[in-house]
Design an enzyme around this catalytic site. Structure first.
Site, PDB file in Angstrom:
ATOM      1  N   LYS A  77       0.849  -1.202   0.000  1.00  0.00           N
ATOM      2  CA  LYS A  77       0.000   0.000   0.000  1.00  0.00           C
ATOM      3  C   LYS A  77       0.876   1.240   0.000  1.00  0.00           C
ATOM      4  O   LYS A  77       1.900   1.296   0.701  1.00  0.00           O
ATOM      5  CB  LYS A  77      -0.899  -0.026   1.238  1.00  0.00           C
ATOM      6  CG  LYS A  77      -1.886   1.126   1.313  1.00  0.00           C
ATOM      7  CD  LYS A  77      -2.753   1.010   2.559  1.00  0.00           C
ATOM      8  CE  LYS A  77      -3.757   2.136   2.661  1.00  0.00           C
ATOM      9  NZ  LYS A  77      -4.573   2.066   3.896  1.00  0.00           N
ATOM     10  N   SER A 152      -9.490   2.211   3.106  1.00  0.00           N
ATOM     11  CA  SER A 152      -8.630   2.905   2.172  1.00  0.00           C
ATOM     12  C   SER A 152      -7.658   2.001   1.421  1.00  0.00           C
ATOM     13  O   SER A 152      -7.082   2.426   0.431  1.00  0.00           O
ATOM     14  CB  SER A 152      -7.840   3.983   2.918  1.00  0.00           C
ATOM     15  OG  SER A 152      -6.994   3.373   3.878  1.00  0.00           O
ATOM     16  N   SER A 176      -9.659  -0.153   7.317  1.00  0.00           N
ATOM     17  CA  SER A 176      -9.143  -0.088   5.948  1.00  0.00           C
ATOM     18  C   SER A 176      -8.510  -1.343   5.386  1.00  0.00           C
ATOM     19  O   SER A 176      -8.216  -1.384   4.205  1.00  0.00           O
ATOM     20  CB  SER A 176      -8.130   1.046   5.831  1.00  0.00           C
ATOM     21  OG  SER A 176      -8.813   2.242   5.680  1.00  0.00           O
TER      22      SER A 176
HETATM   23  N1  GLN Z   1     -12.734   4.651   6.656  1.00  0.00           N
HETATM   24  C1  GLN Z   1     -12.048   5.055   7.842  1.00  0.00           C
HETATM   25  C2  GLN Z   1     -11.619   6.479   7.711  1.00  0.00           C
HETATM   26  O1  GLN Z   1     -11.932   7.069   6.751  1.00  0.00           O
HETATM   27  C3  GLN Z   1     -10.891   4.155   8.112  1.00  0.00           C
HETATM   28  C4  GLN Z   1      -9.703   4.420   7.288  1.00  0.00           C
HETATM   29  C5  GLN Z   1      -8.543   3.560   7.624  1.00  0.00           C
HETATM   30  O2  GLN Z   1      -8.677   2.541   8.293  1.00  0.00           O
HETATM   31  N2  GLN Z   1      -7.377   3.987   7.188  1.00  0.00           N
HETATM   32  O3  GLN Z   1     -10.993   7.031   8.549  1.00  0.00           O
END
Ligand code: GLN
Length: 479
Positions: A77, A152, A176
């Site tokens: 990632k 994400s 994410s």
């Molecule tokens: N969707 C969550 C956020 O927007 C989690 C994102 C993540 O785990 N990086 O913060």
């Protein structure tokens, strides 16, 4: 050759000389160049270096060397620093940023001989649930390309699901790894906070961030975890606890599904949950019951407080972490009339809308006068959420829930409505607030043939038990 190859199969194939690491890497790169223009799973493809790494791996194999990931083509990632390979965090701010060092988890994989095919797409600074917040365009779900892959770590999930790599690293601050794994029909392991070093991870919410694995199955996740987990003196929050041999453990623990105590929290089966998702998860629970687990309904009464608390703490920490992007230390700089003007112009041009929204929210929550009312109060409720889990784990070994209320939604469907977008995280953020571990496991499809994921949650350092439960389920379902 590369359809559905697992980490385990790659190692066996390399040992039996069914293919070389170089052949394998060529095959993956070819497939990436064929499908990535459509799916947009990768921001950067590491053609040249990947082939060099493959050659080096073949030489090591020829000399009799062996590691669980030697010659393994994988993806990282793009929020994890990779030495000499551009690391954008999905942001214009870091468009030309080339780290001079590896994140510790990346360094571990590199020295064990893994091959890095490229850097995968992510919501900007990992802030999002759909990969639509990337400055490098949205990633498409291979099950239905008009839909999001989740986020994400959407790029990593798609790279695994579409066979554009064998396995990938992701990060999980509020879901994410687990949510994109669920949307793409793969397995996603979120480690206990501190189990894997965060050194070299571009920080989002420092008290929540964790590194995880997106894989074809739990066994592959176990293999990768045994390479990346462990204490790191460079990360003061990393845990001083020996790393189990996850792979041996999950195989020997298999019989322990017998009498495994599973809690099903009633607060996770609420209005707004897509009926197909509820049915598939309940069927998954029944499958565990048939294997000898003891299931009971439990209550996690603070569940509804998870989202507001998470979005306060995560944005507060993000606003502080992102202050380092000031046009001086890293990445983009837009010149201005004076220092303040330069800061403003750089941050105006470098950050996207969602990141700006979160910096504003977080700055507000941390500002004098509101700090006690919002940030401190959120921290207190966070403790209550953690205590809910602690109480539950006195009665049960693992907890099973849906990963997200629905399957993958349409691209564009929620971008105009941030609250709707945040709601997709309702079942995943509590785990990060408690600092525990979890795994997302595919458990069926909805009527539109979109994958559904169930979440297995465990206490801190409960990875072995989760991986073992998931592995047994996958083994009994697919064999
Ligand atoms: N969707 C969550 C956020 O927007 C989690 C994102 C993540 O785990 N990086 O913060």
């Amino acid at each position: 050759m590369i359809d559905h190859l697992t980490v385990k199969a790659v190692r066996a194939g390399l040992q039996k000389k069914q293919f070389s690491a170089l052949e394998l890497t060529h095959a993956y790169l070819k497939r990436i160049h064929e499908h990535n223009p459509r799916l947009n799973a990768y921001i950067s493809v590491n053609d040249e270096e990947a082939l060099q790494q493959a050659q080096a791996a073949d030489e090591r194999i020829a000399k009799g060397d062996d590691t669980p990931v030697l010659g393994l083509p994988m993806a990282i990632k793009d929020v994890l620093s990779t030495k000499g390979l551009r690391t954008t965090a999905g942001s214009r701010m870091l468009e030309n940023y080339v780290p001079t060092w590896d994140a510790t988890c990346v360094a571990n994989l590199r020295s064990a001989g893994a091959i890095f095919l490229g850097k995968t797409n992510t919501d900007e600074f990992a802030m999002g649930s759909s990969t639509e917040n990337s400055a490098y365009g949205v990633t498409h779900n291979p099950h239905d390309e008009s839909r999001v892959p989740g986020g994400s770590s959407g790029g990593s999930a798609v790279a695994v699901a579409a066979n554009l790599c064998v396995v990938a690293l992701g990060t999980d601050t509020g879901g994410s790894v687990r949510q994109p794994a669920a949307y793409c029909g793969i397995t996603g392991l979120k480690n206990t906070y501190g189990r894997v070093s965060r050194y070299g991870l571009i920080a989002y919410g420092s008290s929540l961030d964790s590194v995880g694995v997106l894989a074809k199955n739990a066994e592959d996740a176990a293999i990768i975890n045994s390479v990346i987990a462990g204490h790191d003196p460079k990360d003061s929050t990393s845990i001083h606890s020996p790393v189990p041999n996850y792979v041996d453990e999950i195989n020997s623990l298999k019989s322990k599904i017998q009498n495994l105590r599973i809690g099903v929290p009633k607060e996770y089966f609420i209005g707004g949950l897509q009926p197909d998702v509820e049915n598939a998860v309940r069927e998954g629970v029944r499958a565990f019951e048939r294997m000898g687990a003891v299931v009971k309904e439990i209550s996690l009464p603070t569940t509804h407080l998870g989202l507001p608390v998470y979005y306060l703490i995560a944005t507060a920490e993000a606003s502080s972490n992102l202050s380092r992007f000031d046009g001086v230390k890293y990445g983009l700089r837009v010149n201005g009339d004076d220092l303040i003007d330069m800061y403003g112009k750089t941050r105006q041009a470098g950050f996207g809308d969602e990141v700006k929204r979160r910096i504003m929210l977080g700055t507000y929550a941390l500002s004098a006068g509101y700090y006690d009312a919002y940030y401190i109060r959120a921290q207190k409720v966070r403790t209550l959420i953690k205590q809910d889990f602690e109480r539950a784990y006195q009665e049960v070994d693992i907890i099973m829930t849906p990963v997200a209320p629905t399957t993958a939604f349409k691209i564009g469907e929620k971008v105009e409505d941030p609250l709707q977008m945040y709601l997709t995280d309702v079942f995943s953020v509590t785990l990060n607030l408690a600092g525990n571990c979890g795994i997302s496991v595919p458990c069926g499809f909805d009527q539109q043939k979109l994958p559904i994921g169930m979440q297995l949650m465990g206490p801190a350092l409960g990875e072995t038990q989760l991986l073992s439960a998931a592995h047994t389920y996958q083994f009994s379902t697919f064999n």
